[in-house]
Write an enzyme that holds these catalytic residues in place. Sequence first.
Site, PDB file in Angstrom:
ATOM      1  N   ASP A   1       0.822  -1.211   0.000  1.00 26.90           N
ATOM      2  CA  ASP A   1       0.000   0.000   0.000  1.00 26.90           C
ATOM      3  C   ASP A   1       0.856   1.262   0.000  1.00 26.90           C
ATOM      4  OD1 ASP A   1      -1.887  -1.920   0.361  1.00 26.90           O
ATOM      5  OD2 ASP A   1      -2.630  -1.192   2.287  1.00 26.90           O
TER       6      ASP A   1
ATOM      7  N   CYS B   1      -0.698  -7.954  -0.806  1.00 29.63           N
ATOM      8  CA  CYS B   1      -0.701  -6.743   0.032  1.00 29.63           C
ATOM      9  C   CYS B   1       0.422  -6.761   1.062  1.00 29.63           C
ATOM     10  CB  CYS B   1      -2.004  -6.634   0.808  1.00 29.63           C
ATOM     11  SG  CYS B   1      -3.453  -6.448  -0.204  1.00 29.63           S
TER      12      CYS B   1
HETATM   13  O1  DAV Z   1     -10.952  -6.310  -2.192  1.00 29.41           O
HETATM   14  O2  DAV Z   1     -11.425  -5.033  -0.527  1.00 29.41           O
HETATM   15  C1  DAV Z   1      -8.341  -5.318  -0.685  1.00 29.41           C
HETATM   16  C2  DAV Z   1      -6.950  -5.100  -1.177  1.00 29.41           C
HETATM   17  C3  DAV Z   1      -6.161  -4.384  -0.225  1.00 29.41           C
HETATM   18  N1  DAV Z   1      -4.822  -4.100  -0.743  1.00 29.41           N
HETATM   19  C4  DAV Z   1     -10.683  -5.399  -1.424  1.00 29.41           C
HETATM   20  C5  DAV Z   1      -9.345  -4.698  -1.574  1.00 29.41           C
END
Ligand code: DAV
Length: 369
Positions: free
Chosen positions: A123, A354
Amino acid sequence: MSDSDVETPTVSHLSAPVVWSCNEWDPLEEVIVGVVDGATVPPWNHSLAATAPAHAAWFFEKYGGSAFPQDIISNASRELDALSNRLVKLGVKVRRPDILDFNKEVTTPWWSSKGLYAAMPRDVLLVVGDTIFEAPMAWRSRYFESYAFRNLLMDYFRKGGRWLTAPKPTMAETFYDPNYSPDRAIIEGQKQFVINESEIAFDAADFVRFGTDILAQKSNVTNAAGIEWMRRHVPSGFSVHEVEFDDEHPMHIDTTIVPLAPGKLLVNPNWVNTMPDILASWEILRAPPPVKPYDSALYFSSDWLTMNILSLDEKTLIVEEQETPMIEALTGWGFDVIPVPFRNFYPFGGSIHCATTDVRRSGSLKSYL
Ligand code: DAV
Protein backbone atom coordinates in the site's frame (compact mmCIF):
# COMPACT_ATOMS: atom_id res chain seq x y z
CA MET A 1 27.25 17.70 10.23
CA SER A 2 30.49 16.00 9.31
CA ASP A 3 31.01 14.21 6.01
CA SER A 4 30.98 10.86 7.77
CA ASP A 5 27.35 11.34 8.87
CA VAL A 6 26.10 10.65 5.38
CA GLU A 7 27.37 7.77 3.35
CA THR A 8 27.42 8.87 -0.25
CA PRO A 9 26.17 6.19 -2.60
CA THR A 10 29.06 4.67 -4.46
CA VAL A 11 27.32 1.79 -6.19
CA SER A 12 25.93 2.68 -9.59
CA HIS A 13 22.30 1.63 -9.82
CA LEU A 14 22.88 0.97 -13.49
CA SER A 15 25.48 -1.75 -13.04
CA ALA A 16 23.95 -3.43 -9.96
CA PRO A 17 20.50 -2.12 -9.23
CA VAL A 18 19.51 -2.48 -5.60
CA VAL A 19 15.99 -1.36 -6.55
CA TRP A 20 14.68 -2.82 -9.79
CA SER A 21 11.25 -4.15 -10.63
CA CYS A 22 9.20 -3.42 -13.73
CA ASN A 23 6.30 -5.83 -13.53
CA GLU A 24 4.56 -8.33 -11.27
CA TRP A 25 6.06 -11.56 -12.64
CA ASP A 26 9.80 -11.34 -13.37
CA PRO A 27 11.92 -13.59 -11.09
CA LEU A 28 11.69 -12.27 -7.53
CA GLU A 29 15.00 -11.48 -5.86
CA GLU A 30 14.18 -9.21 -2.91
CA VAL A 31 10.93 -8.47 -1.14
CA ILE A 32 9.68 -6.56 1.89
CA VAL A 33 7.25 -8.55 4.06
CA GLY A 34 5.08 -6.52 6.46
CA VAL A 35 4.72 -6.85 10.22
CA VAL A 36 1.58 -6.72 12.37
CA ASP A 37 3.23 -5.98 15.70
CA GLY A 38 2.09 -2.60 17.01
CA ALA A 39 -1.07 -2.64 14.83
CA THR A 40 -3.95 -0.46 16.00
CA VAL A 41 -7.60 -0.54 14.99
CA PRO A 42 -8.46 2.87 13.61
CA PRO A 43 -11.48 4.61 15.09
CA TRP A 44 -14.49 4.34 12.78
CA ASN A 45 -14.58 7.40 10.58
CA HIS A 46 -15.97 8.69 7.34
CA SER A 47 -13.04 7.72 5.11
CA LEU A 48 -12.83 4.22 6.58
CA ALA A 49 -16.59 3.71 6.18
CA ALA A 50 -16.19 4.32 2.45
CA THR A 51 -14.52 0.96 1.91
CA ALA A 52 -14.80 -1.18 5.05
CA PRO A 53 -17.55 -3.80 4.83
CA ALA A 54 -20.67 -2.76 6.74
CA HIS A 55 -20.69 -6.07 8.63
CA ALA A 56 -17.41 -5.06 10.27
CA ALA A 57 -18.79 -1.99 12.01
CA TRP A 58 -19.00 -3.89 15.34
CA PHE A 59 -15.26 -4.56 15.24
CA PHE A 60 -14.44 -0.88 14.93
CA GLU A 61 -17.02 0.03 17.59
CA LYS A 62 -15.45 -2.43 19.98
CA TYR A 63 -11.75 -1.96 19.22
CA GLY A 64 -11.44 1.40 17.41
CA GLY A 65 -8.50 3.30 18.87
CA SER A 66 -7.12 0.22 20.68
CA ALA A 67 -4.41 -2.20 19.75
CA PHE A 68 -5.57 -5.12 17.59
CA PRO A 69 -6.50 -8.04 19.86
CA GLN A 70 -3.33 -9.92 20.73
CA ASP A 71 -4.51 -13.28 19.39
CA ILE A 72 -5.21 -11.76 15.97
CA ILE A 73 -1.72 -10.21 15.97
CA SER A 74 0.03 -13.41 17.10
CA ASN A 75 -1.74 -15.64 14.58
CA ALA A 76 -1.04 -13.27 11.68
CA SER A 77 2.52 -12.73 12.81
CA ARG A 78 3.20 -16.45 12.70
CA GLU A 79 1.95 -16.60 9.12
CA LEU A 80 4.04 -13.59 8.09
CA ASP A 81 7.14 -15.20 9.61
CA ALA A 82 6.34 -18.50 7.89
CA LEU A 83 5.91 -16.70 4.54
CA SER A 84 9.24 -14.92 5.08
CA ASN A 85 11.02 -18.16 5.91
CA ARG A 86 9.51 -19.86 2.90
CA LEU A 87 10.65 -17.04 0.62
CA VAL A 88 14.17 -17.22 2.05
CA LYS A 89 14.24 -20.97 1.36
CA LEU A 90 13.16 -20.20 -2.21
CA GLY A 91 16.23 -17.99 -2.56
CA VAL A 92 14.54 -14.61 -2.11
CA LYS A 93 16.07 -11.93 0.09
CA VAL A 94 13.45 -10.86 2.65
CA ARG A 95 13.45 -7.53 4.48
CA ARG A 96 11.06 -6.50 7.25
CA PRO A 97 10.01 -3.00 8.36
CA ASP A 98 10.68 -1.65 11.84
CA ILE A 99 8.14 -2.35 14.53
CA LEU A 100 6.46 0.91 15.53
CA ASP A 101 3.78 1.52 18.13
CA PHE A 102 0.84 2.70 16.03
CA ASN A 103 -1.27 3.16 19.12
CA LYS A 104 0.36 6.52 19.75
CA GLU A 105 -1.81 9.52 19.02
CA VAL A 106 -0.19 11.88 16.54
CA THR A 107 -1.17 15.48 16.00
CA THR A 108 -0.71 17.60 12.89
CA PRO A 109 -1.89 21.22 12.49
CA TRP A 110 -5.24 19.86 11.22
CA TRP A 111 -6.14 16.76 13.19
CA SER A 112 -5.09 14.08 15.66
CA SER A 113 -5.23 10.36 15.02
CA LYS A 114 -3.78 7.07 16.09
CA GLY A 115 -1.97 5.02 13.49
CA LEU A 116 -2.74 1.69 11.78
CA TYR A 117 0.08 -0.76 11.03
CA ALA A 118 3.08 -1.63 8.85
CA ALA A 119 1.41 -4.81 7.63
CA MET A 120 0.97 -3.85 3.98
CA PRO A 121 4.15 -2.67 2.26
CA ARG A 122 2.21 -2.90 -1.04
CA ASP A 123 0.00 0.00 0.00
CA VAL A 124 2.87 2.31 0.87
CA LEU A 125 5.73 1.54 -1.53
CA LEU A 126 5.78 1.13 -5.29
CA VAL A 127 8.87 0.16 -7.24
CA VAL A 128 8.96 1.40 -10.82
CA GLY A 129 12.18 0.38 -12.54
CA ASP A 130 15.04 1.72 -10.43
CA THR A 131 12.89 4.03 -8.31
CA ILE A 132 11.04 3.32 -5.10
CA PHE A 133 8.04 5.57 -4.57
CA GLU A 134 6.69 6.36 -1.13
CA ALA A 135 2.93 6.93 -1.45
CA PRO A 136 1.27 9.90 0.28
CA MET A 137 -1.74 7.83 1.49
CA ALA A 138 -5.23 9.21 2.19
CA TRP A 139 -6.20 7.96 5.64
CA ARG A 140 -5.11 9.98 8.66
CA SER A 141 -4.22 6.74 10.45
CA ARG A 142 -1.67 6.04 7.70
CA TYR A 143 -0.02 9.47 7.58
CA PHE A 144 3.21 8.30 9.25
CA GLU A 145 3.10 4.66 8.15
CA SER A 146 6.03 4.94 5.77
CA TYR A 147 8.35 5.69 8.68
CA ALA A 148 8.27 1.99 9.56
CA PHE A 149 10.10 1.54 6.24
CA ARG A 150 12.52 4.46 6.71
CA ASN A 151 15.53 2.34 7.67
CA LEU A 152 14.98 0.11 4.65
CA LEU A 153 14.56 3.09 2.36
CA MET A 154 17.74 4.68 3.74
CA ASP A 155 19.56 1.42 3.13
CA TYR A 156 18.36 1.25 -0.49
CA PHE A 157 19.28 4.91 -0.91
CA ARG A 158 22.79 4.37 0.46
CA LYS A 159 23.24 1.48 -1.97
CA GLY A 160 22.35 3.65 -4.94
CA GLY A 161 18.56 3.28 -5.13
CA ARG A 162 16.44 6.20 -6.30
CA TRP A 163 13.74 7.17 -3.81
CA LEU A 164 10.89 9.61 -4.35
CA THR A 165 8.28 10.67 -1.82
CA ALA A 166 5.03 12.07 -3.14
CA PRO A 167 3.57 15.22 -1.51
CA LYS A 168 1.26 14.33 1.35
CA PRO A 169 -2.23 15.80 1.53
CA THR A 170 -3.01 17.72 4.72
CA MET A 171 -5.92 15.29 5.24
CA ALA A 172 -7.81 18.26 6.68
CA GLU A 173 -11.64 18.10 6.76
CA THR A 174 -11.73 19.91 3.41
CA PHE A 175 -10.08 16.90 1.74
CA TYR A 176 -13.03 14.56 2.45
CA ASP A 177 -16.51 14.81 0.99
CA PRO A 178 -18.95 15.05 3.93
CA ASN A 179 -21.83 14.01 1.64
CA TYR A 180 -20.17 10.83 0.44
CA SER A 181 -21.96 7.69 1.52
CA PRO A 182 -21.18 4.10 0.50
CA ASP A 183 -24.82 3.53 -0.46
CA ARG A 184 -24.66 6.46 -2.87
CA ALA A 185 -21.36 5.49 -4.46
CA ILE A 186 -22.68 5.90 -8.00
CA ILE A 187 -24.69 8.99 -8.82
CA GLU A 188 -26.04 9.40 -12.36
CA GLY A 189 -23.58 6.82 -13.60
CA GLN A 190 -20.62 8.60 -12.02
CA LYS A 191 -18.52 6.90 -9.36
CA GLN A 192 -18.26 8.97 -6.19
CA PHE A 193 -15.29 9.00 -3.84
CA VAL A 194 -14.82 10.06 -0.24
CA ILE A 195 -11.71 12.08 -1.11
CA ASN A 196 -11.75 15.05 -3.44
CA GLU A 197 -9.22 16.55 -5.85
CA SER A 198 -8.05 19.42 -3.65
CA GLU A 199 -4.72 17.73 -2.90
CA ILE A 200 -2.52 14.90 -4.16
CA ALA A 201 -3.29 11.46 -2.72
CA PHE A 202 -2.72 7.84 -3.63
CA ASP A 203 -1.96 4.46 -2.14
CA ALA A 204 0.68 2.49 -4.02
CA ALA A 205 -1.70 -0.48 -4.30
CA ASP A 206 -3.93 1.38 -6.76
CA PHE A 207 -1.13 0.97 -9.34
CA VAL A 208 -0.20 -2.25 -11.13
CA ARG A 209 2.90 -2.69 -13.27
CA PHE A 210 2.95 -4.29 -16.71
CA GLY A 211 6.50 -3.36 -17.80
CA THR A 212 6.58 0.00 -19.57
CA ASP A 213 2.86 0.47 -18.85
CA ILE A 214 1.48 1.04 -15.39
CA LEU A 215 -2.28 0.92 -14.86
CA ALA A 216 -3.88 2.94 -12.09
CA GLN A 217 -7.39 3.40 -10.81
CA LYS A 218 -9.07 6.27 -9.00
CA SER A 219 -10.41 5.07 -5.67
CA ASN A 220 -11.41 6.19 -2.22
CA VAL A 221 -7.70 6.63 -1.46
CA THR A 222 -6.31 7.62 -4.89
CA ASN A 223 -7.42 10.70 -6.78
CA ALA A 224 -6.74 11.98 -10.30
CA ALA A 225 -4.14 14.41 -8.94
CA GLY A 226 -2.30 11.46 -7.38
CA ILE A 227 -2.31 9.52 -10.65
CA GLU A 228 -1.12 12.63 -12.50
CA TRP A 229 1.70 13.12 -9.97
CA MET A 230 2.88 9.57 -10.64
CA ARG A 231 2.55 10.10 -14.39
CA ARG A 232 4.92 13.06 -14.17
CA HIS A 233 7.44 11.29 -11.93
CA VAL A 234 7.83 7.71 -13.21
CA PRO A 235 11.27 7.12 -14.69
CA SER A 236 11.61 7.65 -18.43
CA GLY A 237 10.35 4.72 -20.47
CA PHE A 238 7.28 4.19 -18.24
CA SER A 239 3.76 5.52 -18.78
CA VAL A 240 0.77 5.58 -16.46
CA HIS A 241 -2.74 4.84 -17.78
CA GLU A 242 -5.91 5.36 -15.80
CA VAL A 243 -8.38 2.48 -15.92
CA GLU A 244 -11.80 2.05 -14.36
CA PHE A 245 -13.58 -1.09 -13.25
CA ASP A 246 -16.96 -1.88 -11.70
CA ASP A 247 -16.05 -2.04 -8.02
CA GLU A 248 -18.37 0.56 -6.51
CA HIS A 249 -16.12 1.09 -3.49
CA PRO A 250 -12.62 0.79 -4.89
CA MET A 251 -9.54 0.84 -2.71
CA HIS A 252 -6.50 -0.91 -4.24
CA ILE A 253 -6.47 -2.62 -7.60
CA ASP A 254 -4.90 -5.92 -6.50
CA THR A 255 -8.16 -7.79 -5.97
CA THR A 256 -9.55 -6.53 -9.30
CA ILE A 257 -6.87 -7.33 -11.88
CA VAL A 258 -3.72 -9.33 -11.19
CA PRO A 259 -1.23 -9.92 -14.03
CA LEU A 260 0.43 -13.29 -13.50
CA ALA A 261 2.66 -13.66 -16.56
CA PRO A 262 3.01 -11.92 -19.93
CA GLY A 263 -0.42 -12.08 -21.56
CA LYS A 264 -2.13 -13.75 -18.57
CA LEU A 265 -4.45 -11.76 -16.35
CA LEU A 266 -6.49 -12.87 -13.35
CA VAL A 267 -9.68 -10.79 -13.11
CA ASN A 268 -12.40 -10.31 -10.56
CA PRO A 269 -15.62 -11.66 -12.11
CA ASN A 270 -17.80 -9.19 -10.18
CA TRP A 271 -15.83 -6.03 -10.81
CA VAL A 272 -14.57 -6.48 -14.37
CA ASN A 273 -17.51 -6.41 -16.75
CA THR A 274 -15.70 -4.65 -19.55
CA MET A 275 -12.01 -5.02 -20.17
CA PRO A 276 -10.16 -1.74 -20.83
CA ASP A 277 -8.91 -1.57 -24.44
CA ILE A 278 -5.31 -1.55 -23.30
CA LEU A 279 -5.73 -5.11 -21.96
CA ALA A 280 -7.73 -6.40 -24.92
CA SER A 281 -5.05 -8.80 -26.17
CA TRP A 282 -4.52 -10.48 -22.79
CA GLU A 283 -5.92 -13.90 -22.00
CA ILE A 284 -8.03 -13.73 -18.85
CA LEU A 285 -8.96 -16.08 -16.05
CA ARG A 286 -12.06 -15.09 -14.12
CA ALA A 287 -11.26 -15.78 -10.49
CA PRO A 288 -13.28 -18.59 -8.92
CA PRO A 289 -15.31 -17.58 -5.86
CA PRO A 290 -13.33 -17.25 -2.64
CA VAL A 291 -13.48 -20.02 -0.07
CA LYS A 292 -15.85 -19.18 2.74
CA PRO A 293 -16.80 -18.78 5.49
CA TYR A 294 -14.51 -16.18 6.95
CA ASP A 295 -16.19 -12.92 6.06
CA SER A 296 -16.94 -12.07 9.69
CA ALA A 297 -13.17 -11.66 10.11
CA LEU A 298 -12.75 -9.43 7.05
CA TYR A 299 -12.76 -6.06 8.73
CA PHE A 300 -11.13 -3.96 6.03
CA SER A 301 -11.65 -5.74 2.74
CA SER A 302 -13.97 -7.58 0.43
CA ASP A 303 -13.76 -11.38 0.33
CA TRP A 304 -11.74 -11.24 -2.92
CA LEU A 305 -8.47 -11.59 -1.04
CA THR A 306 -8.37 -14.97 -2.78
CA MET A 307 -6.93 -13.08 -5.79
CA ASN A 308 -4.20 -11.37 -3.79
CA ILE A 309 -1.35 -13.51 -5.07
CA LEU A 310 2.43 -13.00 -5.17
CA SER A 311 4.37 -14.19 -8.23
CA LEU A 312 7.74 -15.75 -7.66
CA ASP A 313 8.29 -15.78 -11.41
CA GLU A 314 6.08 -16.15 -14.46
CA LYS A 315 5.43 -19.85 -13.71
CA THR A 316 5.21 -19.90 -9.92
CA LEU A 317 2.61 -18.30 -7.67
CA ILE A 318 2.23 -18.09 -3.92
CA VAL A 319 -1.42 -18.60 -2.98
CA GLU A 320 -3.28 -18.95 0.33
CA GLU A 321 -3.48 -22.68 1.02
CA GLN A 322 -7.22 -22.92 1.73
CA GLU A 323 -8.22 -21.19 -1.52
CA THR A 324 -8.49 -24.54 -3.30
CA PRO A 325 -10.74 -23.50 -6.21
CA MET A 326 -8.21 -20.77 -7.00
CA ILE A 327 -5.28 -23.17 -6.69
CA GLU A 328 -7.00 -25.63 -9.04
CA ALA A 329 -7.86 -22.92 -11.56
CA LEU A 330 -4.29 -21.61 -11.61
CA THR A 331 -2.80 -25.08 -11.86
CA GLY A 332 -5.17 -25.77 -14.75
CA TRP A 333 -3.89 -22.59 -16.41
CA GLY A 334 -0.35 -23.96 -16.33
CA PHE A 335 1.03 -22.39 -13.16
CA ASP A 336 2.92 -24.05 -10.32
CA VAL A 337 1.33 -23.03 -7.04
CA ILE A 338 3.08 -22.82 -3.69
CA PRO A 339 0.32 -22.90 -1.07
CA VAL A 340 1.02 -21.08 2.21
CA PRO A 341 -1.17 -20.57 5.28
CA PHE A 342 -2.22 -16.93 5.32
CA ARG A 343 -5.85 -16.83 6.39
CA ASN A 344 -5.06 -15.41 9.82
CA PHE A 345 -3.66 -12.33 8.10
CA TYR A 346 -6.97 -11.58 6.35
CA PRO A 347 -8.44 -9.58 9.28
CA PHE A 348 -5.85 -6.88 8.53
CA GLY A 349 -7.40 -6.37 5.10
CA GLY A 350 -5.08 -8.09 2.68
CA SER A 351 -3.40 -11.30 1.64
CA ILE A 352 -0.02 -12.24 0.22
CA HIS A 353 0.22 -9.50 -2.43
CA CYS A 354 -0.70 -6.74 0.03
CA ALA A 355 1.66 -8.06 2.71
CA THR A 356 4.67 -7.83 0.39
CA THR A 357 6.30 -5.45 -2.02
CA ASP A 358 8.91 -6.57 -4.48
CA VAL A 359 11.99 -4.37 -4.36
CA ARG A 360 14.00 -6.33 -6.90
CA ARG A 361 13.05 -8.64 -9.72
CA SER A 362 15.49 -9.62 -12.46
CA GLY A 363 14.57 -8.95 -16.05
CA SER A 364 14.58 -5.90 -18.22
CA LEU A 365 12.11 -3.18 -19.04
CA LYS A 366 9.81 -4.34 -21.85
CA SER A 367 6.45 -3.44 -23.30
CA TYR A 368 3.69 -6.04 -22.90
CA LEU A 369 0.48 -4.15 -23.69
O1 DAV B 1 -10.95 -6.31 -2.19
O2 DAV B 1 -11.43 -5.03 -0.53
C1 DAV B 1 -8.34 -5.32 -0.69
C2 DAV B 1 -6.95 -5.10 -1.18
C3 DAV B 1 -6.16 -4.38 -0.22
N1 DAV B 1 -4.82 -4.10 -0.74
C4 DAV B 1 -10.68 -5.40 -1.42
C5 DAV B 1 -9.35 -4.70 -1.57
